[in-house]
Design a protein around this motif. Structure first.
Motif, PDB file in Angstrom:
ATOM      1  N   PHE A 159       0.589  -1.164  -0.628  1.00 40.42           N
ATOM      2  CA  PHE A 159      -0.333  -0.010   0.279  1.00 40.42           C
ATOM      3  C   PHE A 159       0.983   1.575  -0.068  1.00 40.42           C
ATOM      4  O   PHE A 159       1.925   1.585   0.886  1.00 40.42           O
ATOM      5  N   LEU A 160       0.860   2.456  -1.222  1.00 41.45           N
ATOM      6  CA  LEU A 160       1.451   3.495  -0.729  1.00 41.45           C
ATOM      7  C   LEU A 160       1.286   4.529   0.344  1.00 41.45           C
ATOM      8  O   LEU A 160       2.043   5.321   1.058  1.00 41.45           O
ATOM      9  N   ARG A 161      -0.340   3.755   0.995  1.00 44.95           N
ATOM     10  CA  ARG A 161      -0.117   5.189   2.581  1.00 44.95           C
ATOM     11  C   ARG A 161      -0.681   3.935   3.569  1.00 44.95           C
ATOM     12  O   ARG A 161      -1.641   3.752   3.902  1.00 44.95           O
ATOM     13  N   PRO A 162       0.166   2.895   4.123  1.00 45.71           N
ATOM     14  CA  PRO A 162      -0.112   2.015   4.679  1.00 45.71           C
ATOM     15  C   PRO A 162       0.051   2.688   5.883  1.00 45.71           C
ATOM     16  O   PRO A 162       0.142   3.537   6.742  1.00 45.71           O
ATOM     17  N   ASP A 163      -1.246   1.503   6.724  1.00 44.04           N
ATOM     18  CA  ASP A 163      -1.097   1.861   8.755  1.00 44.04           C
ATOM     19  C   ASP A 163      -0.653   1.441   9.045  1.00 44.04           C
ATOM     20  O   ASP A 163      -0.324   0.533   9.133  1.00 44.04           O
ATOM     21  N   PRO A 164       0.934   1.844  10.622  1.00 47.95           N
ATOM     22  CA  PRO A 164       1.313   0.900  10.943  1.00 47.95           C
ATOM     23  C   PRO A 164       1.037  -0.055  11.678  1.00 47.95           C
ATOM     24  O   PRO A 164       2.010  -0.871  12.432  1.00 47.95           O
ATOM     25  N   ASP A 165       0.243  -0.094  11.896  1.00 44.76           N
ATOM     26  CA  ASP A 165      -0.671  -0.635  13.606  1.00 44.76           C
ATOM     27  C   ASP A 165      -1.601  -1.881  12.614  1.00 44.76           C
ATOM     28  O   ASP A 165      -2.008  -2.033  11.709  1.00 44.76           O
ATOM     29  N   THR A 166      -1.824  -3.020  13.722  1.00 48.56           N
ATOM     30  CA  THR A 166      -3.169  -3.373  13.873  1.00 48.56           C
ATOM     31  C   THR A 166      -2.705  -4.209  12.765  1.00 48.56           C
ATOM     32  O   THR A 166      -3.337  -4.955  11.831  1.00 48.56           O
ATOM     33  N   LEU A 167      -0.812  -4.973  13.049  1.00 46.20           N
ATOM     34  CA  LEU A 167      -0.200  -5.688  12.273  1.00 46.20           C
ATOM     35  C   LEU A 167      -0.392  -7.679  12.622  1.00 46.20           C
ATOM     36  O   LEU A 167       0.598  -8.061  12.593  1.00 46.20           O
ATOM     37  N   ILE A 168      -1.136  -7.471  13.822  1.00 52.38           N
ATOM     38  CA  ILE A 168      -0.571  -8.449  14.264  1.00 52.38           C
ATOM     39  C   ILE A 168      -1.162 -10.341  13.676  1.00 52.38           C
ATOM     40  O   ILE A 168      -2.613 -10.237  13.496  1.00 52.38           O
ATOM     41  N   THR A 169      -0.805 -11.271  13.890  1.00 47.54           N
ATOM     42  CA  THR A 169      -0.593 -12.453  12.422  1.00 47.54           C
ATOM     43  C   THR A 169      -1.441 -13.482  13.541  1.00 47.54           C
ATOM     44  O   THR A 169      -1.186 -13.568  14.092  1.00 47.54           O
ATOM     45  N   SER A 195       5.123  -6.971  15.007  1.00 47.49           N
ATOM     46  CA  SER A 195       4.282  -5.871  14.424  1.00 47.49           C
ATOM     47  C   SER A 195       3.185  -6.092  15.859  1.00 47.49           C
ATOM     48  O   SER A 195       3.222  -6.437  16.756  1.00 47.49           O
ATOM     49  N   ARG A 196       2.663  -4.666  15.284  1.00 48.31           N
ATOM     50  CA  ARG A 196       2.084  -3.271  16.388  1.00 48.31           C
ATOM     51  C   ARG A 196       0.480  -3.958  16.722  1.00 48.31           C
ATOM     52  O   ARG A 196      -0.171  -4.088  15.477  1.00 48.31           O
ATOM     53  N   GLY A 197       0.033  -3.898  17.865  1.00 50.83           N
ATOM     54  CA  GLY A 197      -0.747  -3.990  17.830  1.00 50.83           C
ATOM     55  C   GLY A 197      -1.850  -2.736  18.064  1.00 50.83           C
ATOM     56  O   GLY A 197      -1.668  -1.877  17.087  1.00 50.83           O
ATOM     57  N   PHE A 198      -2.920  -2.484  18.280  1.00 52.07           N
ATOM     58  CA  PHE A 198      -3.863  -3.398  19.180  1.00 52.07           C
ATOM     59  C   PHE A 198      -4.515  -4.279  17.614  1.00 52.07           C
ATOM     60  O   PHE A 198      -4.263  -4.294  16.717  1.00 52.07           O
ATOM     61  N   SER A 199      -5.786  -5.533  18.215  1.00 51.64           N
ATOM     62  CA  SER A 199      -6.339  -6.466  16.994  1.00 51.64           C
ATOM     63  C   SER A 199      -7.030  -5.069  16.952  1.00 51.64           C
ATOM     64  O   SER A 199      -7.854  -4.486  17.072  1.00 51.64           O
ATOM     65  N   ASN A 280       0.487  -0.285  25.043  1.00 49.90           N
ATOM     66  CA  ASN A 280       0.246   0.262  24.220  1.00 49.90           C
ATOM     67  C   ASN A 280       0.854  -0.978  23.373  1.00 49.90           C
ATOM     68  O   ASN A 280       0.780  -1.754  22.806  1.00 49.90           O
ATOM     69  N   ARG A 281       1.079  -0.506  21.913  1.00 52.92           N
ATOM     70  CA  ARG A 281       0.953  -1.335  20.830  1.00 52.92           C
ATOM     71  C   ARG A 281       1.691  -1.699  20.631  1.00 52.92           C
ATOM     72  O   ARG A 281       2.171  -2.832  19.579  1.00 52.92           O
ATOM     73  N   GLU A 282       3.087  -1.576  21.275  1.00 54.88           N
ATOM     74  CA  GLU A 282       4.393  -2.553  20.363  1.00 54.88           C
ATOM     75  C   GLU A 282       4.597  -3.191  21.690  1.00 54.88           C
ATOM     76  O   GLU A 282       4.971  -4.265  21.858  1.00 54.88           O
TER      77      GLU A 282
END
Length: 299
Positions: A159-169, A195-199, A280-282
């Motif tokens: 994605f050209l403008r990604p969001d860095p959060d909500t990446l928990i697999t 991977s940063r949270g949250f869900s 926090n998300r990290e």
């Protein structure tokens, strides 16, 4: 009879589930957008690389709105989003590029109640694709788009403008497991790809972070190797969970200990940097500190 009764009342007694959070941060595989009243369409730009032969993508509505997705190819060919009933699929063909996109819609997911749209790109033409996300309801809402795990898609598709959060697999987003991020124990900083949270539902994931950068350990050939990532961090937490279960189950201090209680003990004992806000998300609730967890048991 007593044993059978205890198993029925405490089905996960003596177990603790520990899951790695994933190593997806920094690869631009997540997009988050919103559709407010008066602006019910949103455009998402996706770069498809030369080496990409095909890939899938998941779209999830955050709450209860219903969406449709249209497409503009790199050459400018436009196909409007298909209006699909629940659990219907449609295949869209782009004549100039030879690309086919299959769109499957589940308007109400059984698990969350939100809409899921599953997209499959076959022979995608390289370049910038534009997805037009249209909210079909009068309910303001937000949405998420996820590309596959970095091992299943080339690095030049993102994605050209990604969001860095909500990446928990998965299955790290599930409620029951203890989900673990990774940090560098030599600097105290989070591992750059942890991977940063949250869900998506807002659950605190990961709950903890543990050492996961340049960790030395044995491999299957009985030699020493160096590992980096949240799997190495999860191994630390799994060992801590085993020690707690030994104290609780085998030594009789907490005979009904399970994954939920182990999680609580480790969260209470976690080390927390006074300069940061928790959770926090990290780091979630902090970094693994088994010694402190045992000290708290004496309160």
């Amino acid at each position: 009879k007593k044993c059978k009764k205890e198993k029925k009342q405490f089905p996960f007694r003596g177990t603790a589930f520990v899951v790695a959070a994933g190593n997806e941060t920094g690869y631009a595989h997540h997009y988050r957008g919103s559709t407010a009243l008066g602006t019910l369409s949103h455009q998402v730009e996706l770069n498809v690389g030369e080496s990409t032969r095909g890939f899938s993508m998941e779209f999830w509505a955050q709450n209860t709105a219903v969406y449709t997705i249209g497409f503009r190819s790199p050459s400018g060919e436009v196909i409007e989003g298909p209006a699909l009933r629940n659990m219907e699929a449609a295949t869209l063909s782009f004549l100039l590029e030879g690309t086919r996109i299959t769109v499957y819609s589940r308007i109400v997911s059984n698990a969350s109640g939100s809409q899921l749209i599953f997209l499959r790109f076959q022979d995608p033409f390289p370049g910038i694709w534009t997805l037009t996300i249209t909210n079909l309801t009068d309910i303001p809402d937000s949405f998420h788009l996820w590309l596959p795990n970095r091992f299943f898609i080339p690095e030049d598709t993102y994605f050209l403008r990604p969001d860095p959060d909500t990446l928990i697999t998965g299955p790290g987003n599930a409620h029951y497991p203890i989900t673990v991020g990774a940090y560098d124990h030599t600097t105290g900083g989070i591992y750059i790809h942890s991977s940063r949270g949250f869900s998506r539902s807002g659950a605190i994931k990961p709950e903890l972070a543990a050492p996961g950068v340049e960790i030395r350990g044995a491999n299957s050939r009985s030699s020493i190797q160096t590992l980096t990532g949240t799997s190495a961090a999860a191994a630390h937490v799994a060992g801590a969970a085993a020690i707690l279960l030994n104290w609780g189950i085998l030594k009789g201090n907490d005979p009904y200990m399970n994954s939920s209680t182990v999680k609580t003990y480790l969260i209470r004992g976690a080390s927390r940097n006074p300069a940061l806000t928790y959770p926090n998300r990290e780091f979630g609730y902090g970094t693994l500190n088994l010694y402190q967890a045992f000290l708290n048991l004496r309160i």
